[in-house]
Motif scaffolding. Structure first.
Motif, PDB file in Angstrom:
ATOM      1  N   GLY A  18      37.662  77.867  87.332  1.00 49.78           N
ATOM      2  CA  GLY A  18      36.774  78.999  87.122  1.00 49.78           C
ATOM      3  C   GLY A  18      35.385  78.787  87.680  1.00 49.78           C
ATOM      4  O   GLY A  18      34.760  79.722  88.186  1.00 49.78           O
ATOM      5  N   THR A  19      34.886  77.564  87.616  1.00 51.39           N
ATOM      6  CA  THR A  19      33.515  77.308  88.046  1.00 51.39           C
ATOM      7  C   THR A  19      33.412  76.915  89.512  1.00 51.39           C
ATOM      8  O   THR A  19      32.489  77.332  90.210  1.00 51.39           O
ATOM      9  CB  THR A  19      32.885  76.201  87.170  1.00 51.39           C
ATOM     10  N   PHE A  20      34.356  76.105  89.998  1.00 48.11           N
ATOM     11  CA  PHE A  20      34.164  75.471  91.300  1.00 48.11           C
ATOM     12  C   PHE A  20      35.129  75.899  92.405  1.00 48.11           C
ATOM     13  O   PHE A  20      34.777  75.801  93.580  1.00 48.11           O
ATOM     14  CB  PHE A  20      34.254  73.943  91.151  1.00 48.11           C
ATOM     15  N   LEU A  21      36.339  76.345  92.080  1.00 55.29           N
ATOM     16  CA  LEU A  21      37.358  76.511  93.117  1.00 55.29           C
ATOM     17  C   LEU A  21      36.974  77.553  94.160  1.00 55.29           C
ATOM     18  O   LEU A  21      36.950  77.275  95.370  1.00 55.29           O
ATOM     19  CB  LEU A  21      38.706  76.867  92.482  1.00 55.29           C
ATOM     20  N   LEU A  22      36.699  78.776  93.722  1.00 55.21           N
ATOM     21  CA  LEU A  22      36.351  79.845  94.665  1.00 55.21           C
ATOM     22  C   LEU A  22      35.067  79.501  95.414  1.00 55.21           C
ATOM     23  O   LEU A  22      34.961  79.699  96.626  1.00 55.21           O
ATOM     24  CB  LEU A  22      36.202  81.172  93.921  1.00 55.21           C
ATOM     25  N   PHE A  23      34.090  78.952  94.682  1.00 54.02           N
ATOM     26  CA  PHE A  23      32.812  78.571  95.291  1.00 54.02           C
ATOM     27  C   PHE A  23      33.023  77.497  96.350  1.00 54.02           C
ATOM     28  O   PHE A  23      32.414  77.546  97.428  1.00 54.02           O
ATOM     29  CB  PHE A  23      31.865  78.060  94.199  1.00 54.02           C
ATOM     30  N   TYR A  24      33.893  76.517  96.070  1.00 53.06           N
ATOM     31  CA  TYR A  24      34.145  75.419  97.006  1.00 53.06           C
ATOM     32  C   TYR A  24      34.722  75.922  98.312  1.00 53.06           C
ATOM     33  O   TYR A  24      34.231  75.594  99.401  1.00 53.06           O
ATOM     34  CB  TYR A  24      35.088  74.415  96.343  1.00 53.06           C
ATOM     35  N   TYR A  25      35.754  76.744  98.228  1.00 51.06           N
ATOM     36  CA  TYR A  25      36.386  77.222  99.459  1.00 51.06           C
ATOM     37  C   TYR A  25      35.509  78.230 100.195  1.00 51.06           C
ATOM     38  O   TYR A  25      35.480  78.251 101.427  1.00 51.06           O
ATOM     39  CB  TYR A  25      37.757  77.827  99.139  1.00 51.06           C
ATOM     40  N   ASN A  26      34.779  79.054  99.459  1.00 48.39           N
ATOM     41  CA  ASN A  26      33.976  80.105 100.090  1.00 48.39           C
ATOM     42  C   ASN A  26      32.630  79.581 100.598  1.00 48.39           C
ATOM     43  O   ASN A  26      32.296  79.728 101.776  1.00 48.39           O
ATOM     44  CB  ASN A  26      33.780  81.244  99.080  1.00 48.39           C
ATOM     45  N   GLN A  27      31.861  78.935  99.710  1.00 48.01           N
ATOM     46  CA  GLN A  27      30.497  78.543 100.061  1.00 48.01           C
ATOM     47  C   GLN A  27      30.408  77.164 100.718  1.00 48.01           C
ATOM     48  O   GLN A  27      29.526  76.929 101.531  1.00 48.01           O
ATOM     49  CB  GLN A  27      29.628  78.552  98.796  1.00 48.01           C
ATOM     50  N   VAL A  28      31.309  76.253 100.342  1.00 43.80           N
ATOM     51  CA  VAL A  28      31.230  74.885 100.861  1.00 43.80           C
ATOM     52  C   VAL A  28      32.049  74.733 102.143  1.00 43.80           C
ATOM     53  O   VAL A  28      31.562  74.204 103.146  1.00 43.80           O
ATOM     54  CB  VAL A  28      31.700  73.871  99.800  1.00 43.80           C
ATOM     55  N   LEU A  29      33.299  75.220 102.117  1.00 40.52           N
ATOM     56  CA  LEU A  29      34.158  75.086 103.292  1.00 40.52           C
ATOM     57  C   LEU A  29      33.999  76.246 104.265  1.00 40.52           C
ATOM     58  O   LEU A  29      34.532  76.204 105.379  1.00 40.52           O
ATOM     59  CB  LEU A  29      35.625  74.969 102.863  1.00 40.52           C
ATOM     60  N   GLY A  30      33.280  77.294 103.853  1.00 37.54           N
ATOM     61  CA  GLY A  30      33.008  78.411 104.752  1.00 37.54           C
ATOM     62  C   GLY A  30      34.164  79.368 104.924  1.00 37.54           C
ATOM     63  O   GLY A  30      34.213  80.133 105.887  1.00 37.54           O
ATOM     64  N   MET A  31      35.100  79.387 103.986  1.00 43.62           N
ATOM     65  CA  MET A  31      36.252  80.278 104.072  1.00 43.62           C
ATOM     66  C   MET A  31      35.830  81.698 103.702  1.00 43.62           C
ATOM     67  O   MET A  31      34.972  81.911 102.839  1.00 43.62           O
ATOM     68  CB  MET A  31      37.342  79.777 103.115  1.00 43.62           C
ATOM     69  N   SER A  32      36.410  82.674 104.336  1.00 41.95           N
ATOM     70  CA  SER A  32      36.145  84.079 104.027  1.00 41.95           C
ATOM     71  C   SER A  32      36.358  84.350 102.534  1.00 41.95           C
ATOM     72  O   SER A  32      37.357  83.930 101.948  1.00 41.95           O
ATOM     73  CB  SER A  32      37.083  84.964 104.847  1.00 41.95           C
ATOM     74  N   GLY A  33      35.397  85.050 101.934  1.00 41.87           N
ATOM     75  CA  GLY A  33      35.532  85.390 100.517  1.00 41.87           C
ATOM     76  C   GLY A  33      36.760  86.235 100.240  1.00 41.87           C
ATOM     77  O   GLY A  33      37.419  86.094  99.201  1.00 41.87           O
ATOM     78  N   THR A  34      37.093  87.118 101.175  1.00 41.14           N
ATOM     79  CA  THR A  34      38.285  87.956 101.025  1.00 41.14           C
ATOM     80  C   THR A  34      39.547  87.105 101.009  1.00 41.14           C
ATOM     81  O   THR A  34      40.408  87.256 100.136  1.00 41.14           O
ATOM     82  CB  THR A  34      38.365  88.976 102.174  1.00 41.14           C
ATOM     83  N   LEU A  35      39.668  86.192 101.991  1.00 40.29           N
ATOM     84  CA  LEU A  35      40.849  85.327 102.039  1.00 40.29           C
ATOM     85  C   LEU A  35      40.920  84.422 100.816  1.00 40.29           C
ATOM     86  O   LEU A  35      41.999  84.206 100.254  1.00 40.29           O
ATOM     87  CB  LEU A  35      40.834  84.479 103.311  1.00 40.29           C
ATOM     88  N   PHE A  98      43.482  78.881 104.151  1.00 44.87           N
ATOM     89  CA  PHE A  98      44.086  79.930 103.330  1.00 44.87           C
ATOM     90  C   PHE A  98      45.459  79.493 102.814  1.00 44.87           C
ATOM     91  O   PHE A  98      45.754  79.584 101.612  1.00 44.87           O
ATOM     92  CB  PHE A  98      44.206  81.222 104.146  1.00 44.87           C
ATOM     93  N   PHE A  99      46.304  78.997 103.717  1.00 48.44           N
ATOM     94  CA  PHE A  99      47.642  78.589 103.303  1.00 48.44           C
ATOM     95  C   PHE A  99      47.592  77.356 102.398  1.00 48.44           C
ATOM     96  O   PHE A  99      48.393  77.223 101.474  1.00 48.44           O
ATOM     97  CB  PHE A  99      48.525  78.342 104.533  1.00 48.44           C
ATOM     98  N   TRP A 100      46.661  76.453 102.672  1.00 43.04           N
ATOM     99  CA  TRP A 100      46.509  75.284 101.802  1.00 43.04           C
ATOM    100  C   TRP A 100      46.134  75.727 100.383  1.00 43.04           C
ATOM    101  O   TRP A 100      46.696  75.240  99.395  1.00 43.04           O
ATOM    102  CB  TRP A 100      45.430  74.357 102.363  1.00 43.04           C
ATOM    103  N   LEU A 101      45.184  76.648 100.305  1.00 39.26           N
ATOM    104  CA  LEU A 101      44.737  77.144  99.002  1.00 39.26           C
ATOM    105  C   LEU A 101      45.864  77.873  98.276  1.00 39.26           C
ATOM    106  O   LEU A 101      46.054  77.696  97.060  1.00 39.26           O
ATOM    107  CB  LEU A 101      43.525  78.065  99.190  1.00 39.26           C
ATOM    108  N   VAL A 102      46.621  78.684  98.994  1.00 38.71           N
ATOM    109  CA  VAL A 102      47.759  79.391  98.381  1.00 38.71           C
ATOM    110  C   VAL A 102      48.770  78.396  97.817  1.00 38.71           C
ATOM    111  O   VAL A 102      49.187  78.482  96.656  1.00 38.71           O
ATOM    112  CB  VAL A 102      48.442  80.323  99.411  1.00 38.71           C
ATOM    113  N   VAL A 103      49.156  77.432  98.651  1.00 37.53           N
ATOM    114  CA  VAL A 103      50.209  76.489  98.250  1.00 37.53           C
ATOM    115  C   VAL A 103      49.777  75.657  97.060  1.00 37.53           C
ATOM    116  O   VAL A 103      50.502  75.553  96.051  1.00 37.53           O
ATOM    117  CB  VAL A 103      50.597  75.580  99.439  1.00 37.53           C
TER     118      VAL A 103
END
Length: 389
Positions: A18-35, A98-103
């Motif tokens: 809840g605190t770190f996962l979305l933030f890590y992929y979006n803000q740290v790794l630069g992944m699209s917020g939508t993806l 994206f696929f890594w996060l999904v899996v």
């Protein structure tokens, strides 16, 4: 105590997710917020199947360790490994991430379902006393929020500290690997503690008497049949729908809190640590009064009061700020006021959390009265899905 401690594993996972996962992929790794949002959201769809599957399987399992404990032990290694890999992606491109996060989001959640659903079903089996169930759920709720609090504190206080390169330590990508390893070990330890510590109750738990087929087609048909039977219970349908609505709000808060803390309130790392501890501390404080609350007002009143308290205290400071009626960012009054609001919110909302867990166990009794079958697993699987959604 051993049963309650087991909920810390779910809390640790929820705190980190809840605190770190979305933030890590979006803000740290630069992944699209939508993806990133879509990837995390697919786990809810998968949970729609894995939670009832874990519940139905454990309801119909026969072994010398009973119905629940084999699944609790079996979840330890898969959960620890998949959680660690989730925060240590070996790929860098947008679609590969994206696929890594999904899996690995789905793998970690499925591993947790394998443990969590049988674990909370075990709590309903440990006592059939109407009032004592609230105490059992109170222990579980206390340690669940303690685990979530511990994940946040470990993250901000130990791993995401400011450096010369990263003033906001949560933007430091190299800190997430050690953080994930620590949480994985703690989850594995608390699950083993709970399973081993509750082994003495196994001889006294309800046991499966008939033999059922465990081939894939039979299991799938039985999952749908068991879920349909659970939803025939009117009391449970109301509980399921109400908690689904409430926890959609809680989920939005959990995913976006770090954004609000960082960009809306403009908090420092120490401010975030203090504020992140306020809600679970309020929950843990309020959990001690739940049984007394229900003895005076009833579980239904606790559910309604807690469910209404959460959005009220959540929205109030935001509205006051937008109306220019709240201290400005940087004011000495801002953090104390926000902390007070969150503590009150936690102490009030926990009454709904405890009431819900206790009332699900009561609906299992109603189902057994109507059908002659004892199926805690499928009921708690459905309720677990409503929390996760």
């Amino acid at each position: 105590l051993a049963f309650g401690v087991g909920q810390a594993a779910e809390g640790l996972k929820n705190g980190a997710f809840g605190t770190f996962l979305l933030f890590y992929y979006n803000q740290v790794l630069g992944m699209s917020g939508t993806l990133a949002g879509i990837a995390v959201g697919t786990a809810v769809v998968v949970d729609a199947f894995t939670d009832p599957l874990a519940g139905s399987l454990s309801d119909h399992w026969r072994s010398r360790l009973g119905r629940r404990h084999p699944f609790m032990y079996a979840s330890i290694l898969p959960l620890a490994i998949t959680f660690f890999l989730l925060f240590n992606p070996l790929v860098t491109s947008q679609w590969a991430l994206f696929f890594w996060l999904v899996v690995f989001t789905n793998a970690a959640r499925t591993s947790m379902s394998l443990y969590h659903v049988p674990h909370i079903a075990l709590g309903a089996e440990m006592t059939d006393d109407f009032d004592e169930r609230s105490s059992v759920v109170g222990f579980r709720t206390f340690f669940g929020h303690f685990g979530a609090l511990l994940a946040v504190v470990i993250g901000f206080a130990i791993f995401f500290t400011p450096t010369e390169q990263f003033e906001n330590g949560q933007l430091n990508s190299t800190a997430y690997g050690p953080f994930a390893a620590t949480i994985s070990v703690l989850m594995a330890g608390t699950i083993f503690w709970s399973a081993w510590g509750t082994r003495s109750v196994i001889p006294h738990l309800p046991k499966l008497t008939e033999t059922v087929s465990l081939n894939l087609s039979s299991v799938v048909r039985r999952v749908f049949s068991d879920t349909k039977d659970a939803m025939r219970c009117g009391s449970f349908r109301w509980l399921f729908a109400g908690v689904l609505i409430t926890f959609v709000m809680v989920g939005v808060d959990g995913a976006l809190n770090i954004y609000v803390y960082t960009y809306f309130w403009e908090l420092t790392r120490n401010d975030i640590i203090a504020l992140s501890t306020a809600y679970p501390l309020g929950v843990m404080l309020g959990a001690f009064f739940s049984r007394r609350f229900f003895a005076k007002w009833g579980k239904k009143a606790g559910l309604i009061f807690g469910a209404l308290s959460w959005p009220f205290w959540q929205i109030l400071p935001i509205i006051l700020r937008l109306m220019d009626s709240f201290p400005e960012n940087g004011s000495t009054l801002l953090i104390p006021l926000l902390i007070v609001f969150r503590v009150i919110q936690g102490a009030s909302t926990v009454q709904a959390n405890v009431a819900f867990g206790s009332m699900v166990a009561d609906t299992v009794d109603e189902h057994e009265l109507n059908t002659g079958r004892r199926q805690e697993g499928i009921f708690f699987a459905a309720s677990s899905f409503s929390w996760k959604a």
